[in-house]
Design a protein around this motif. Structure first.
Motif, PDB file in Angstrom:
ATOM      1  N   GLU A 105       1.238  -0.822  -0.536  1.00  0.00           N
ATOM      2  CA  GLU A 105       0.097   0.352  -0.300  1.00  0.00           C
ATOM      3  C   GLU A 105       0.574   1.668   0.159  1.00  0.00           C
ATOM      4  O   GLU A 105       0.750   2.196  -0.628  1.00  0.00           O
ATOM      5  N   PHE A 106       2.262   1.509   0.908  1.00  0.00           N
ATOM      6  CA  PHE A 106       2.946   2.256   0.573  1.00  0.00           C
ATOM      7  C   PHE A 106       3.048   2.641  -0.772  1.00  0.00           C
ATOM      8  O   PHE A 106       2.956   3.770  -1.526  1.00  0.00           O
ATOM      9  N   SER A 111       3.042   6.076  -5.360  1.00  0.00           N
ATOM     10  CA  SER A 111       2.953   6.042  -6.886  1.00  0.00           C
ATOM     11  C   SER A 111       1.886   7.235  -7.551  1.00  0.00           C
ATOM     12  O   SER A 111       1.372   7.614  -8.033  1.00  0.00           O
ATOM     13  N   SER A 112       0.425   7.227  -6.365  1.00  0.00           N
ATOM     14  CA  SER A 112      -0.695   8.092  -6.675  1.00  0.00           C
ATOM     15  C   SER A 112      -0.685   9.346  -7.305  1.00  0.00           C
ATOM     16  O   SER A 112      -1.527  10.168  -7.173  1.00  0.00           O
ATOM     17  N   LYS A 149       2.087  13.697   1.377  1.00  0.00           N
ATOM     18  CA  LYS A 149       0.953  13.628   0.527  1.00  0.00           C
ATOM     19  C   LYS A 149       1.120  14.507  -0.958  1.00  0.00           C
ATOM     20  O   LYS A 149       0.641  15.163  -1.287  1.00  0.00           O
ATOM     21  N   HIS A 150       2.474  15.177  -0.341  1.00  0.00           N
ATOM     22  CA  HIS A 150       3.111  16.509  -1.834  1.00  0.00           C
ATOM     23  C   HIS A 150       4.162  15.988  -2.697  1.00  0.00           C
ATOM     24  O   HIS A 150       4.231  14.809  -2.049  1.00  0.00           O
ATOM     25  N   CYS A 151       3.641  16.004  -3.816  1.00  0.00           N
ATOM     26  CA  CYS A 151       4.850  15.422  -5.088  1.00  0.00           C
ATOM     27  C   CYS A 151       5.010  17.446  -6.039  1.00  0.00           C
ATOM     28  O   CYS A 151       3.739  17.588  -6.229  1.00  0.00           O
ATOM     29  N   VAL A 152       6.502  17.079  -5.976  1.00  0.00           N
ATOM     30  CA  VAL A 152       6.461  18.636  -6.908  1.00  0.00           C
ATOM     31  C   VAL A 152       7.911  17.858  -7.817  1.00  0.00           C
ATOM     32  O   VAL A 152       8.340  17.223  -7.961  1.00  0.00           O
ATOM     33  N   ALA A 153       7.775  18.737  -8.736  1.00  0.00           N
ATOM     34  CA  ALA A 153       8.729  18.865 -10.105  1.00  0.00           C
ATOM     35  C   ALA A 153       9.998  19.729  -9.845  1.00  0.00           C
ATOM     36  O   ALA A 153       9.380  20.650  -9.758  1.00  0.00           O
TER      37      ALA A 153
END
Length: 396
Positions: A105-106, A111-112, A149-153
């Protein structure tokens, strides 16, 4: 309607209580209280109470609790035995062992966050709670924080075409900012070129180090350890290569007892209580060294020597009928990782991962793969994961 009004009244009352606490308690007292919240998920929710709490948690609490952040698990490279491509999976550091579903699940959670489906080669590094990815077909780098739940380009740069591998440099106990370090080994001889992105400035800078290895004569393992402003990685020449990011220097540190190490094998490098550590199988024993006098004499000190045959005679915790011999030949076990804050070592085979507590000599089964799965290059491709609460700044 009454239920709706009651809900709004309750929410308003909670906000009023929070506002009272925000205004009536000194900041240092609030920080002490907030740091005692053991569940990091609850602490993330508390950032939404009010602006001052968000600032206190982000600026003060994160630094204070990061040094003792609990180990949650391990990101590792897995593979199906027949006709399977390697993929990234996760081993939870749980109280009881389990055969986790695949992918875990991690893995699904981070991945989401990405705008593409990550493959094995797209995952590059994990450092103190942050994950580094690259979208292979576009060479676009991403930094993710699964806890928040953060993701940056990461902004692109024209100098990234010849990158061999990349790593993260991040320590939330000293700074909320991170660096993405890309290694350019396109030339056959030194200097090695580094392209470094700083989240503080939002810019890339180029560096040349006075020391480096030819990619034809010596390979550097694509797994770095970040400690006190420097990246450390193992080379096939039985050295640890140190890249000092703040000074722009690099040097080779010879591994301890180099002549006794397996010339075709490799141990693992890790961080333990603020020290750089190296572990390897020497003969029939696991050896663990600390690197002392860093930046001066680079002196290795042997701190533990554990005979593998001795481990083979111990019963597993909570199961007095099983020894580690059930999981393979004693000689096939290798050190995998070190617990960053406790006297615990992790070791295993391609089919199993175990832990050994150095103080009370407890042996524990952490994870066992399915029959058709393998842990690949455990001593080189296992990344300890500790969550952090740092917010990632968007650069768009």
């Amino acid at each position: 309607m009454a239920a709706s009004l009651d809900g709004k009244a309750s929410k308003s009352k909670n906000c009023s209580c929070a506002s009272f606490l925000c205004s009536s308690l000194p900041d240092d007292v609030l920080v002490e209280i907030l740091c005692r919240v053991t569940d990091r998920k609850h602490l993330i929710r508390l950032k939404n109470v009010c602006k001052s709490w968000n600032n206190l948690i982000t600026d003060a609490c994160v630094r204070k609790i990061s040094a003792s952040s609990p180990l949650h698990g391990f990101i590792y490279l897995a593979k199906k035995i027949r006709f399977g491509k390697p993929y990234i999976d996760y081993i939870p550091f749980a109280i009881t062992p389990a055969v986790a579903p695949e992918p875990h699940e991690f893995v699904k959670s981070y991945s989401s966050l990405l705008p593409f489906e990550p493959a094995r080669g797209d995952f590059l590094d994990c450092c103190n709670g942050l994950l580094l990815f690259v979208e292979g077909c576009t060479l676009q780098y991403y930094v993710c924080n699964p806890a928040t739940k953060h993701c940056v380009a990461i902004p692109r740069d024209s100098m990234l075409e010849n990158i061999i591998f990349a790593a993260l440099a991040f320590d939330p106990s000293t700074s909320p900012h991170y660096r993405v370090v890309c290694f350019d080994y396109s030339e056959s001889r030194p200097p090695v070129r580094l392209q470094v992105f700083s989240s503080e400035t939002g810019n890339w800078t180029g560096h040349e180090t006075p020391f480096g290895y030819s990619k034809k004569k010596c390979k550097v393992v694509k797994h770095c350890i970040y400690l006190d402003g420097a990246l450390y990685c193992i080379s096939t020449s039985k050295h640890i290569i140190c890249f000092e990011l703040n000074r722009g220097n690099s040097r080779a540190i010879e591994l301890p007892e180099k002549e006794r190490l397996d010339p075709n094998g490799s141990g693992c490098v890790g961080q333990w209580r603020g020290h750089l550590c190296y572990s390897d199988l020497v003969g029939t024993a696991f050896y663990f060294w600390l690197l002392e006098d860093r930046c001066k004499n680079d002196r290795w000190t042997l701190v533990h020597n554990i005979n593998v045959d001795y481990l083979g005679k111990l019963w597993l915790q909570r199961d007095n009928m099983i020894t580690i011999g059930r999981f393979g030949k004693i000689s096939s076990f290798r050190p995998f990782a070190l617990h960053p804050t406790s006297d615990v070592i992790f070791f295993g085979t391609p089919g199993v991962m175990l832990s050994y507590h150095l103080e009370d000599k407890r042996l524990k089964l952490i994870y066992r793969t399915k029959k058709d799965r393998l842990i690949l290059m455990g001593q080189l491709m296992i990344f300890p994961y500790t969550p952090c609460l740092v917010n990632l700044k968007d650069f768009c």
